[in-house]
Design a protein around this motif. Sequence first.
Motif, PDB file in Angstrom:
ATOM      1  N   LEU A   1       0.828  -1.208   0.000  1.00  0.00           N
ATOM      2  CA  LEU A   1       0.000   0.000   0.000  1.00  0.00           C
ATOM      3  C   LEU A   1       0.866   1.263   0.000  1.00  0.00           C
ATOM      4  N   LEU A   2       1.803   1.328   0.931  1.00  0.00           N
ATOM      5  CA  LEU A   2       2.621   2.518   1.076  1.00  0.00           C
ATOM      6  C   LEU A   2       3.436   2.807  -0.178  1.00  0.00           C
ATOM      7  N   ALA A   3       3.869   1.755  -0.860  1.00  0.00           N
ATOM      8  CA  ALA A   3       4.688   1.937  -2.056  1.00  0.00           C
ATOM      9  C   ALA A   3       3.925   2.619  -3.175  1.00  0.00           C
ATOM     10  N   GLN A   4       2.602   2.629  -3.092  1.00  0.00           N
ATOM     11  CA  GLN A   4       1.792   3.288  -4.107  1.00  0.00           C
ATOM     12  C   GLN A   4       1.491   4.741  -3.778  1.00  0.00           C
ATOM     13  N   LEU A   5       1.924   5.210  -2.617  1.00  0.00           N
ATOM     14  CA  LEU A   5       1.639   6.567  -2.172  1.00  0.00           C
ATOM     15  C   LEU A   5       2.856   7.463  -2.372  1.00  0.00           C
TER      16      LEU A   5
ATOM     17  N   VAL B   1       3.246   9.117   2.841  1.00  0.00           N
ATOM     18  CA  VAL B   1       3.841   8.085   3.692  1.00  0.00           C
ATOM     19  C   VAL B   1       4.387   8.717   4.970  1.00  0.00           C
ATOM     20  N   ALA B   2       5.077   9.844   4.814  1.00  0.00           N
ATOM     21  CA  ALA B   2       5.645  10.526   5.980  1.00  0.00           C
ATOM     22  C   ALA B   2       4.544  10.980   6.937  1.00  0.00           C
ATOM     23  N   SER B   3       3.420  11.453   6.389  1.00  0.00           N
ATOM     24  CA  SER B   3       2.315  11.883   7.245  1.00  0.00           C
ATOM     25  C   SER B   3       1.750  10.717   8.041  1.00  0.00           C
ATOM     26  N   ILE B   4       1.606   9.572   7.360  1.00  0.00           N
ATOM     27  CA  ILE B   4       1.069   8.390   8.031  1.00  0.00           C
ATOM     28  C   ILE B   4       2.000   7.940   9.153  1.00  0.00           C
ATOM     29  N   THR B   5       3.278   7.815   8.842  1.00  0.00           N
ATOM     30  CA  THR B   5       4.220   7.301   9.835  1.00  0.00           C
ATOM     31  C   THR B   5       4.462   8.291  10.977  1.00  0.00           C
ATOM     32  N   SER B   6       4.251   9.588  10.705  1.00  0.00           N
ATOM     33  CA  SER B   6       4.386  10.555  11.798  1.00  0.00           C
ATOM     34  C   SER B   6       3.253  10.384  12.810  1.00  0.00           C
TER      35      SER B   6
ATOM     36  N   ALA C   1      14.884   5.130   5.940  1.00  0.00           N
ATOM     37  CA  ALA C   1      15.120   3.745   5.537  1.00  0.00           C
ATOM     38  C   ALA C   1      13.849   3.147   4.940  1.00  0.00           C
ATOM     39  N   LEU C   2      12.700   3.487   5.518  1.00  0.00           N
ATOM     40  CA  LEU C   2      11.432   2.978   4.980  1.00  0.00           C
ATOM     41  C   LEU C   2      11.180   3.560   3.593  1.00  0.00           C
ATOM     42  N   LEU C   3      11.397   4.857   3.411  1.00  0.00           N
ATOM     43  CA  LEU C   3      11.190   5.465   2.100  1.00  0.00           C
ATOM     44  C   LEU C   3      12.116   4.852   1.060  1.00  0.00           C
ATOM     45  N   ASP C   4      13.357   4.595   1.438  1.00  0.00           N
ATOM     46  CA  ASP C   4      14.297   3.945   0.514  1.00  0.00           C
ATOM     47  C   ASP C   4      13.819   2.538   0.161  1.00  0.00           C
ATOM     48  N   HIS C   5      13.291   1.852   1.151  1.00  0.00           N
ATOM     49  CA  HIS C   5      12.790   0.491   0.944  1.00  0.00           C
ATOM     50  C   HIS C   5      11.584   0.497  -0.004  1.00  0.00           C
ATOM     51  N   LEU C   6      10.698   1.450   0.182  1.00  0.00           N
ATOM     52  CA  LEU C   6       9.530   1.544  -0.695  1.00  0.00           C
ATOM     53  C   LEU C   6       9.938   1.884  -2.121  1.00  0.00           C
ATOM     54  N   ALA C   7      10.970   2.714  -2.270  1.00  0.00           N
ATOM     55  CA  ALA C   7      11.474   3.035  -3.606  1.00  0.00           C
ATOM     56  C   ALA C   7      12.028   1.783  -4.280  1.00  0.00           C
TER      57      ALA C   7
END
Length: 280
Positions: A142-146, A151-156, A173-179
């Motif tokens: 899901l997050l990879a499609q946003l 994503v940052a708003s959700i995780t905050s 690290a999560l953003l890099d992983h989603l990329a």
Amino acid sequence: MVTSTGGGSIDKALMVLEALAEHRRVTDIATGTGLPKSTVHRILQSLVGWGFARADGSGGYVPGPRILTLAGKVMSRFDPAQHADTALQRLRDRTGFTVHFAVRSGDEAVYVRKVEGLRPYQMASRVGMSMPLHSTSIGKALLAQLRDGEVASITSRTGLGRRTDHTITESQALLDHLAEIRRRGYAVDDEENEAGIRCVGAPVFDHTGTVMGGISISGLTFEVDPDDKHLADEVVTAARDVSLALGAPLDHAPTNLARTVDGMAVTEASVTDHSSPRTR
């Protein structure tokens, strides 16, 4: 071009109605459907009479209010999980693993369907159970499609709670992983939500082309090979089938890995064997 399975009047009317979602002018609708302009005009007049179309005041036509009324009645009774059953069952039969279907609910995802696997153990997951997005494959799909900002708003709001020693707990690290998930088309969520479990998941899209959930297979780490492209392709194919069943546009439904798919991820789920049942 809109195509039909027959040449009857009902087929033609449905072709025009479908084309009306993209075109306003009679000429464009005729081109899109392959029907004569006189036929298109006659059908449009009938649709206007029924409230399924209306004149826009500039020589064109737009969908009418009755379409919205009908859509509202249909959606009020719409059960996404019911439309996924065939694909989920097929995925379980082809892989032997437990299959989950979950939908997004705010900043988490909730299981709406579960098909038990053919292995001599059961997952502790259950329909109605919620899951975090950052540590599960359905969640990461899901997050990879946003967009990164969303994503940052959700995780905050939710934080990046550590579920196991393998959980990603740093925002960048999560953003890099989603990329990476988007780049290579799938990802391995290796014991990030529960130790000993490895799963493969893919995103599911709704009729608007918006990611609304995901499906996954789940098994013990020694049974699920993170580099098994055939297994990943089975999951992506099933996610595509579910997306299409929900009315997703073809260009938003996941494609198989041979044609490169964006946003497929590996997921996490709980597991228990029959000798020590537990829940989470």
